[in-house]
Design a protein around this motif. Structure first.
Motif, mmCIF file in Angstrom:
data_model
loop_
_atom_site.group_PDB
_atom_site.id
_atom_site.type_symbol
_atom_site.label_atom_id
_atom_site.label_comp_id
_atom_site.label_asym_id
_atom_site.label_seq_id
_atom_site.Cartn_x
_atom_site.Cartn_y
_atom_site.Cartn_z
ATOM 1 N N THR A 116 0.827 -1.211 0.000
ATOM 2 C CA THR A 116 0.000 0.000 0.000
ATOM 3 C C THR A 116 0.857 1.255 0.000
ATOM 4 O O THR A 116 1.979 1.275 0.521
ATOM 5 N N VAL A 117 0.292 2.303 -0.602
ATOM 6 C CA VAL A 117 0.861 3.637 -0.539
ATOM 7 C C VAL A 117 -0.206 4.514 0.099
ATOM 8 O O VAL A 117 -1.366 4.515 -0.339
ATOM 9 N N VAL A 118 0.170 5.247 1.152
ATOM 10 C CA VAL A 118 -0.761 6.118 1.849
ATOM 11 C C VAL A 118 -0.289 7.561 1.685
ATOM 12 O O VAL A 118 0.834 7.898 2.057
ATOM 13 N N PHE A 119 -1.152 8.379 1.103
ATOM 14 C CA PHE A 119 -0.908 9.809 0.961
ATOM 15 C C PHE A 119 -1.695 10.480 2.086
ATOM 16 O O PHE A 119 -2.901 10.268 2.198
ATOM 17 N N SER A 120 -1.034 11.291 2.920
ATOM 18 C CA SER A 120 -1.768 11.920 4.022
ATOM 19 C C SER A 120 -1.355 13.372 4.192
ATOM 20 O O SER A 120 -0.234 13.755 3.881
ATOM 21 N N GLY A 121 -2.292 14.167 4.697
ATOM 22 C CA GLY A 121 -2.069 15.591 4.904
ATOM 23 C C GLY A 121 -2.254 16.378 3.622
ATOM 24 O O GLY A 121 -1.336 16.482 2.832
ATOM 25 N N ASN A 122 -3.450 16.892 3.415
ATOM 26 C CA ASN A 122 -3.766 17.648 2.190
ATOM 27 C C ASN A 122 -3.358 16.874 0.940
ATOM 28 O O ASN A 122 -2.690 17.390 0.049
ATOM 29 N N ALA A 123 -3.761 15.623 0.877
ATOM 30 C CA ALA A 123 -3.391 14.743 -0.231
ATOM 31 C C ALA A 123 -4.211 15.055 -1.476
ATOM 32 O O ALA A 123 -5.423 15.231 -1.405
ATOM 33 N N VAL A 124 -3.531 15.122 -2.608
ATOM 34 C CA VAL A 124 -4.173 15.349 -3.896
ATOM 35 C C VAL A 124 -3.510 14.439 -4.920
ATOM 36 O O VAL A 124 -2.292 14.443 -5.052
ATOM 37 N N VAL A 125 -4.317 13.661 -5.623
ATOM 38 C CA VAL A 125 -3.821 12.827 -6.704
ATOM 39 C C VAL A 125 -4.614 13.201 -7.948
ATOM 40 O O VAL A 125 -5.846 13.147 -7.941
ATOM 41 N N LYS A 126 -3.906 13.610 -8.994
ATOM 42 C CA LYS A 126 -4.545 14.033 -10.240
ATOM 43 C C LYS A 126 -4.068 13.155 -11.387
ATOM 44 O O LYS A 126 -2.881 12.860 -11.491
ATOM 45 N N GLN A 127 -4.999 12.797 -12.234
ATOM 46 C CA GLN A 127 -4.688 12.091 -13.471
ATOM 47 C C GLN A 127 -5.391 12.864 -14.583
ATOM 48 O O GLN A 127 -6.588 12.669 -14.811
ATOM 49 N N PRO A 128 -4.676 13.780 -15.251
ATOM 50 C CA PRO A 128 -5.302 14.589 -16.296
ATOM 51 C C PRO A 128 -6.038 13.729 -17.318
ATOM 52 O O PRO A 128 -5.544 12.692 -17.744
ATOM 53 N N GLY A 129 -7.233 14.167 -17.646
ATOM 54 C CA GLY A 129 -8.067 13.436 -18.584
ATOM 55 C C GLY A 129 -8.890 12.348 -17.929
ATOM 56 O O GLY A 129 -9.789 11.796 -18.535
ATOM 57 N N ARG A 130 -8.584 12.025 -16.696
ATOM 58 C CA ARG A 130 -9.329 10.999 -15.955
ATOM 59 C C ARG A 130 -10.045 11.579 -14.760
ATOM 60 O O ARG A 130 -11.154 11.204 -14.467
ATOM 61 N N GLY A 131 -9.370 12.445 -14.016
ATOM 62 C CA GLY A 131 -9.988 13.026 -12.841
ATOM 63 C C GLY A 131 -8.983 13.230 -11.724
ATOM 64 O O GLY A 131 -7.767 13.148 -11.931
ATOM 65 N N SER A 132 -9.531 13.480 -10.543
ATOM 66 C CA SER A 132 -8.676 13.725 -9.386
ATOM 67 C C SER A 132 -9.401 13.305 -8.116
ATOM 68 O O SER A 132 -10.614 13.143 -8.093
ATOM 69 N N ILE A 133 -8.612 13.141 -7.062
ATOM 70 C CA ILE A 133 -9.153 12.844 -5.744
ATOM 71 C C ILE A 133 -8.312 13.610 -4.735
ATOM 72 O O ILE A 133 -7.094 13.703 -4.879
ATOM 73 N N SER A 134 -8.973 14.167 -3.739
ATOM 74 C CA SER A 134 -8.244 14.883 -2.693
ATOM 75 C C SER A 134 -8.936 14.653 -1.356
ATOM 76 O O SER A 134 -10.132 14.392 -1.294
ATOM 77 N N GLY A 135 -8.162 14.744 -0.316
ATOM 78 C CA GLY A 135 -8.663 14.561 1.039
ATOM 79 C C GLY A 135 -7.488 14.528 1.989
ATOM 80 O O GLY A 135 -6.336 14.682 1.592
ATOM 81 N N GLY A 155 -13.304 15.435 10.921
ATOM 82 C CA GLY A 155 -13.682 16.438 9.937
ATOM 83 C C GLY A 155 -13.042 16.249 8.593
ATOM 84 O O GLY A 155 -12.269 15.335 8.367
ATOM 85 N N GLY A 156 -13.402 17.149 7.711
ATOM 86 C CA GLY A 156 -12.866 17.122 6.364
ATOM 87 C C GLY A 156 -13.733 16.302 5.439
ATOM 88 O O GLY A 156 -14.609 15.557 5.872
ATOM 89 N N ARG A 157 -13.496 16.456 4.169
ATOM 90 C CA ARG A 157 -14.274 15.749 3.168
ATOM 91 C C ARG A 157 -13.363 15.222 2.079
ATOM 92 O O ARG A 157 -12.250 15.691 1.910
ATOM 93 N N VAL A 158 -13.868 14.279 1.322
ATOM 94 C CA VAL A 158 -13.184 13.757 0.152
ATOM 95 C C VAL A 158 -13.772 14.475 -1.049
ATOM 96 O O VAL A 158 -14.992 14.656 -1.139
ATOM 97 N N ASN A 159 -12.916 14.883 -1.961
ATOM 98 C CA ASN A 159 -13.365 15.536 -3.184
ATOM 99 C C ASN A 159 -12.866 14.736 -4.373
ATOM 100 O O ASN A 159 -11.681 14.404 -4.446
ATOM 101 N N MET A 160 -13.795 14.423 -5.294
ATOM 102 C CA MET A 160 -13.421 13.668 -6.485
ATOM 103 C C MET A 160 -13.995 14.366 -7.712
ATOM 104 O O MET A 160 -15.082 14.915 -7.663
ATOM 105 N N THR A 161 -13.231 14.307 -8.787
ATOM 106 C CA THR A 161 -13.665 14.812 -10.085
ATOM 107 C C THR A 161 -13.437 13.703 -11.093
ATOM 108 O O THR A 161 -12.363 13.111 -11.128
ATOM 109 N N PHE A 162 -14.457 13.419 -11.890
ATOM 110 C CA PHE A 162 -14.351 12.389 -12.916
ATOM 111 C C PHE A 162 -14.543 13.039 -14.272
ATOM 112 O O PHE A 162 -15.524 13.748 -14.494
#
Length: 187
Positions: A116-135, A155-162
């Motif tokens: 596993t890879v864990v991204f933490s603390g204002n994590a943002v993963v973007k794949q241009p043309g596919r979308g993004s996820i942040s949380g 608190g906090g929310r997950v944000n996704m763009t497809f």
């Protein structure tokens, strides 16, 4: 090769696994030379002790490019864990399909045993043309391709763009004669 240089070989092998395999990595990168630079290193040939790289850590291997303030590699006893920290850690890599993945987070942890890879603390993963996820936290299981995200406790929310799969390439003719569709920014 001196003893200090020899002690970094397990580190390089460990770092090569950070993004190996899965949908977020170009598989041929595993077979490329890895270059690691940092302001300082404190590593031991004793695998039960950590290997610490500090200050402007820069790791490249094929299309993989990671920049962090610190890399902490723990190995031994059949385990291997890598913790990259920074403000933020920046990681980009081309995928097998030619697209790119760009990620930033305050910390990126790789656990070899759990794959596993864990991204933490204002994590943002973007794949241009596919979308993004942040949380606050994104967990990627390299063996299964499963991605989980969520906020830290309280608190906090997950944000996704497809992005739509049928998105016409830029400059494509509008065959139906309809009004020009709104332009979309790639992330």
């Amino acid at each position: 090769m001196n003893r200090r240089a020899a002690s970094t070989l397990p580190l390089l092998a460990a770092l090569a696994c950070v993004v190996a395999g899965g949908a977020w990595a170009k598989s041929s990168d595993r077979n490329q030379r890895m270059n690691v630079t940092a302001n300082s290193s404190d590593c031991s040939v004793d695998e039960s002790k950590p290997c610490i790289l500090s200050g402007n850590v820069h790791i490249t291997q094929g299309t993989l490019d990671i920049q962090s303030a610190k890399a902490d590699v723990r190995r031994g006893g059949g385990q291997q864990v890598i913790k990259l920290t920074g403000s933020p850690v920046k990681m980009k890599q081309q995928m097998d399909d030619g697209g790119w993945m760009n990620a930033t987070a305050a910390q990126i942890d790789y656990d070899q045993n759990r794959d596993t890879v864990v991204f933490s603390g204002n994590a943002v993963v973007k794949q241009p043309g596919r979308g993004s996820i942040s949380g606050e936290r994104i967990v990627y299981n390299m063996a299964t391709g499963q991605v989980q995200s969520g906020a830290a406790a309280g608190g906090g929310r997950v944000n996704m763009t497809f992005e739509p799969k049928n998105k016409a390439p830029a400059g494509a003719d509008n065959k139906a004669g309809d009004a020009e569709p709104p332009k979309q920014d790639d992330e």
